[in-house]
Design an enzyme around this catalytic site. Sequence first.
Site, PDB file in Angstrom:
ATOM      1  N   GLU A   5      -5.811  -7.519  -1.678  1.00 30.13           N
ATOM      2  CA  GLU A   5      -6.565  -7.348  -0.426  1.00 30.13           C
ATOM      3  C   GLU A   5      -7.945  -6.792  -0.743  1.00 30.13           C
ATOM      4  O   GLU A   5      -8.079  -5.829  -1.491  1.00 30.13           O
ATOM      5  CB  GLU A   5      -5.859  -6.373   0.525  1.00 30.13           C
ATOM      6  CG  GLU A   5      -4.587  -6.854   1.138  1.00 30.13           C
ATOM      7  CD  GLU A   5      -4.051  -5.854   2.170  1.00 30.13           C
ATOM      8  OE1 GLU A   5      -4.834  -5.015   2.661  1.00 30.13           O
ATOM      9  OE2 GLU A   5      -2.849  -5.912   2.470  1.00 30.13           O
ATOM     10  N   GLU A  29       0.784  -1.225   0.000  1.00 31.55           N
ATOM     11  CA  GLU A  29       0.000   0.000   0.000  1.00 31.55           C
ATOM     12  C   GLU A  29       0.823   1.287   0.000  1.00 31.55           C
ATOM     13  O   GLU A  29       0.737   2.102   0.921  1.00 31.55           O
ATOM     14  CB  GLU A  29      -0.983  -0.013   1.179  1.00 31.55           C
ATOM     15  CG  GLU A  29      -2.005  -1.112   1.038  1.00 31.55           C
ATOM     16  CD  GLU A  29      -3.038  -1.137   2.154  1.00 31.55           C
ATOM     17  OE1 GLU A  29      -2.866  -0.396   3.132  1.00 31.55           O
ATOM     18  OE2 GLU A  29      -4.001  -1.900   2.026  1.00 31.55           O
TER      19      GLU A  29
END
Length: 615
Positions: free
Chosen positions: A333, A213
């Site tokens: 995710e 991320e």
Amino acid sequence: MRLRLRRRLTRRLAGCAAALAAALVTTLTAPAVPAAHAATGSTATAAASTTAGAGYWHTSGRQILDEAGTPVRIAGINWFGFETSNYVPHGLWSRDYKSMIDQMKSLGYNTIRLPYSDDIFKGTAPSSINTSSGMNADLAGLNSLGVMDKLVNYAGSIGMKVILDRHRPDSAGQSALWYTSSVPESTWLANLKSIAARYVNNPAVIGVDLHNEPHDPACWGCGDLATDWRLAAQRGGEAVLSANPKLLIFVEGVQSFNGSSYWWGGNLQGAGQYPVQLSVPNRVVYSAHDYATSVAQQTWFSDPSFPSNMPGVWDKNWGYLFNQNIAPVWVGEFGTTLQSTVDQAWLKALVQYLRPTATAGADSFQWTFWSWNPNSGDTGGILNDDWTTVNTVKDNYLASVKAPGFGSPGGGTGNGDVQAPSVPGGLTVSGTTAGSVSLSWTASTDNTAVTGYDVYRNGTKVGSATSTSYTDSGLSAATAYSYTVRAKDAAGNVSAASAAVTATTSTGGGGTNAGCSAAVSLNDWGNGLTATVTVTNTGTAPTKSWQVAWTWPTSVQISGSWSANVTRSGQTVTATSLAYNGALAPAASTSFGVQATRTDASASATVTAVCTATS
């Protein structure tokens, strides 16, 4: 030990969030590239090879292919913990790692995404691993990388794949960029090379997720060496490939591109214009993260056209890479607590967007769900808080995009069978002594034949049987044990676990002790319900008292009860016998009830109850 985590760090997109997932694979052949979102014109057929998924993988257009060129689909699960101060996947305080991985496979997940931090390259010692009663015995004394070796090797031995995710620079928290003042880029590159070299001869590891991320000030294609994640990913990818040129390189997005913001790691709008280019071709898989309102509220969730607007949102941020046949896209995710109707609509729409396996086969988006762990604070997990039972509502949302698994390195049985036996039913305690527990259950069925049953005590496999009974011996006196059973067939397919039963061994001096079962009947009318629970003495000695426990989401609130003392701690509901109904003769029953209301009409009240009796 049970841990309740707020996800590793508050996630945000200009105040927003994103999360982790893992991977699973399909061995179905794919038709020619269709138009975006169009269903294929023919039903996918099983690949001819009995070892589909074998060897190292590579890409071709938007597909991932195995060593033999067979398309595969990642459809897996995230199991976090190596990146935390435990330095090991969570839940090993409750269960054996092999039973955990077996359960993942039995549910239809074929890839595990393992997050880690750079701390583990310093020889970190794992904490919170339960090694009592033979549980996790082969992990004793190992450092974190040694434990990772065990998990990777076992997953590979049963035909699962692993993606290693550099999740954090250190266990203290997540970082926007791939480096920090204490973990410079040189350390990141050296450790990527080290982890790739560690598994150079182990194709159970199919690739490395370079950094989790990236977000502002990380940019894509801006040309600044200090912040351009696309350029950094090229350097990181080359470090991995210098140690093992056969690995896939998973590259996440950023937060912002040309003034357009999205979830952390989920914005791949710039990848088409500024692709990641590596010296080894056919290695790049782009990875997006996507979440629902349980992580953070976003403008698209309140759009009047929601959820019909979502395919357009996904097309813009990452789906176009797949739709235009640029590269494979892995949603590494995605997750939600499923407590709100918005989140339920979001997950249903996303699963459909990922393309059902039955119609698209391996010509589909890759994915790993966040998470296996129940202690992800803003999403929860596939497991319930007991680290054993399954959140079947959440798991069932993913059913259409699950996919066949892979053969073990030694090859399969040659019959292509991927159907698991049915779950063993009617597990009961048929007798106990001071040092043993005897169990019996009803037979499972299978499309070919059931070859046996594995028996688990407190989450650890303790034995196998070819019949429908088993006696577990060598136990401690006056001790409670929980048991489940799984069926298996000749192809190595394993069923999900049976309902658990609990037995307490006697205090010694011979004789038998009591066991019990709890059957739950729900009367559910939407905003409220009653649960009538029948407790039966399944042992051969009278009980003196009994206790029944189960979990309910906090939005199912208890308003009354009868014929038991009912208490609650978090999601755990515990009912204990009263003075007049604790004594039960063998095979005798008694009932109690609970009334509850819902603050969220969508919350599941399904009960898997565990009964414990004393004599």
